[in-house]
Design a protein around this motif. Structure first.
Motif, PDB file in Angstrom:
ATOM      1  N   ARG A   1     -10.494 -17.340  15.137  1.00  0.00           N
ATOM      2  CA  ARG A   1     -11.038 -16.219  14.348  1.00  0.00           C
ATOM      3  C   ARG A   1     -11.563 -16.645  12.978  1.00  0.00           C
ATOM      4  O   ARG A   1     -12.220 -15.860  12.298  1.00  0.00           O
ATOM      5  CB  ARG A   1      -9.987 -15.125  14.173  1.00  0.00           C
ATOM      6  CG  ARG A   1      -8.740 -15.579  13.417  1.00  0.00           C
ATOM      7  CD  ARG A   1      -7.765 -14.421  13.218  1.00  0.00           C
ATOM      8  NE  ARG A   1      -6.497 -14.890  12.672  1.00  0.00           N
ATOM      9  CZ  ARG A   1      -5.587 -14.087  12.160  1.00  0.00           C
ATOM     10  NH1 ARG A   1      -5.778 -12.775  12.145  1.00  0.00           N
ATOM     11  NH2 ARG A   1      -4.453 -14.574  11.674  1.00  0.00           N
TER      12      ARG A   1
ATOM     13  N   LYS B   1       9.464  -6.990  17.334  1.00  0.00           N
ATOM     14  CA  LYS B   1       9.459  -7.952  16.216  1.00  0.00           C
ATOM     15  C   LYS B   1      10.202  -7.410  15.006  1.00  0.00           C
ATOM     16  O   LYS B   1      10.849  -8.157  14.262  1.00  0.00           O
ATOM     17  CB  LYS B   1       8.005  -8.297  15.833  1.00  0.00           C
ATOM     18  CG  LYS B   1       7.879  -9.385  14.762  1.00  0.00           C
ATOM     19  CD  LYS B   1       6.443  -9.832  14.572  1.00  0.00           C
ATOM     20  CE  LYS B   1       6.323 -10.935  13.511  1.00  0.00           C
ATOM     21  NZ  LYS B   1       4.913 -11.368  13.316  1.00  0.00           N
TER      22      LYS B   1
ATOM     23  N   ASP C   1       6.004  -3.059  15.437  1.00  0.00           N
ATOM     24  CA  ASP C   1       5.381  -4.339  15.813  1.00  0.00           C
ATOM     25  C   ASP C   1       6.017  -4.762  17.128  1.00  0.00           C
ATOM     26  O   ASP C   1       7.063  -5.385  17.162  1.00  0.00           O
ATOM     27  CB  ASP C   1       5.644  -5.387  14.729  1.00  0.00           C
ATOM     28  CG  ASP C   1       4.707  -6.590  14.861  1.00  0.00           C
ATOM     29  OD1 ASP C   1       4.580  -7.341  13.868  1.00  0.00           O
ATOM     30  OD2 ASP C   1       4.126  -6.763  15.958  1.00  0.00           O
TER      31      ASP C   1
ATOM     32  N   GLU D   1      -3.401  -3.939  20.897  1.00  0.00           N
ATOM     33  CA  GLU D   1      -3.999  -5.246  21.149  1.00  0.00           C
ATOM     34  C   GLU D   1      -3.843  -5.638  22.615  1.00  0.00           C
ATOM     35  O   GLU D   1      -2.746  -5.474  23.189  1.00  0.00           O
ATOM     36  CB  GLU D   1      -3.312  -6.281  20.255  1.00  0.00           C
ATOM     37  CG  GLU D   1      -3.341  -5.913  18.775  1.00  0.00           C
ATOM     38  CD  GLU D   1      -2.279  -6.649  17.961  1.00  0.00           C
ATOM     39  OE1 GLU D   1      -1.716  -6.056  17.047  1.00  0.00           O
ATOM     40  OE2 GLU D   1      -2.031  -7.828  18.276  1.00  0.00           O
TER      41      GLU D   1
END
Ligand code: TA6
Length: 302
Positions: A102, A196, A216, A276
């Motif tokens: 990225r 997470k 998360d 995502e």
């Protein structure tokens, strides 16, 4: 020839009335798509979709008002490509989180005006952008973006070497929402996830996902579509994926967003959520020599 020469790019790949290339004040080169169905801006650095706005709709993709556009710097928002690993590198903490793809220059290799009125552009990660110390494998990596009433993004990894390699990856997409307390995310009910925020404990999703604190979560072994139901905008965003067995849902909430420093105002986090399309943890992908793997996602409004 440097692909970063905007004149060359426009000579080779511009499509009158649909696609042109410009150079941003930051020095990043941008592909600007505007057709009868939608508009989108994509940075050649990272083949990073920065915006997607269907005609007559509010933006679908969120880009931080404080996103720092600079060579080598990850852009907060849009559709960052995490590749060839997701999250921290498995063994070397000096390697960049979410991989290097990225933040390095990609090249344009094709552009097409499709019969249905959408515009397709294909980016390729040149060997010269791959740090061999981090990734010593022969491969061909492309990102194919199609902009129309819907947006599709396809990340294609080809193993052109003689030995199998393993990748983690994600289209780490940031979505524009009315407000974080106006949404619920469906499609992951009953799925196992690694939390997470809760020390990576393994849990099971019960019901739709709502967000009232930092979230998360890496959901594993799921190829389901996800839907972001946004009552504030009276619309839903569908994320329909193929070639992905993990999904991450992330909102940093106020403290983490403030620490990251590029979410704009102190309430910037309220206008976004990440859903995502990923392959990570037990879902990392083994690509055999000579094989090709595709991660394909269609984003649409309902
Ligand atoms: O996908 C969620 C996540 O891994 C979060 O833990 C947070 O690190 C986020 O990605 C953003 O990471 P970045 O490296 O873009 O700041």
């Amino acid at each position: 020839m440097s692909q970063l020469n905007v004149t060359t790019l426009n000579q080779q790949f511009a499509i009158p009335g649909q696609l042109e290339f410009t150079e941003d004040v930051s020095g990043l080169v941008l592909a600007c798509i505007a057709n009868k169905q939608a508009k989108s801006t994509i940075s050649l650095q990272g083949a990073h979709v920065m915006s997607f706005e269907p005609v007559g709709e509010k933006p679908v993709i969120w880009l931080s008002p404080a996103a720092k556009l600079a060579p080598g710097k990850s852009i907060r928002g849009g559709v960052p490509i995490c590749w060839p690993w997701f999250g921290a590198h498995a063994t070397d903490s000096t390697f960049p989180s979410h991989g290097f793809a990225r933040t390095v220059p990609w090249q344009v290799v094709a552009s097409e005006a499709l019969p249905d009125g959408s515009t397709r552009i294909t980016f390729e990660l040149p060997q010269s952008s791959i740090p061999s110390a981090q990734w010593p494998h022969a491969c061909r990596v492309r990102n194919v973006v199609t902009i129309g009433k819907e947006m599709t993004v396809e990340l294609i990894t080809e193993n052109t070497g003689q030995t199998m390699f393993e990748i983690g990856e994600a289209l780490h997409t940031y979505f524009a929402i009315s407000d974080v307390d106006q949404i619920r995310i469906t499609g992951l009910e009953g799925c196992a996830y690694l939390d997470k925020v809760g020390d990576w404990q393994r849990k099971t999703q019960s019901g739709a996902i709502t967000i009232a604190a930092e979230v998360d979560r890496l959901y594993v072994d799921t190829d389901s579509d996800c839907l972001i139901d946004d009552s504030g905008q009276k619309r839903s965003i569908r994320i329909a994926k193929r070639g992905s067995r993990s999904t991450v849902v992330w909102n940093p909430w106020v403290e983490k967003a403030a620490k990251m420093g590029d979410f704009g105002s102190d309430t910037g986090y309220r206008g976004m959520v990440c859903v995502e399309s990923v392959n990570a943890a037990e879902n990392v992908i083994k690509v055999a020599a000579g094989a090709t793997h595709s991660l394909h996602v269609t984003y649409s409004i309902e």
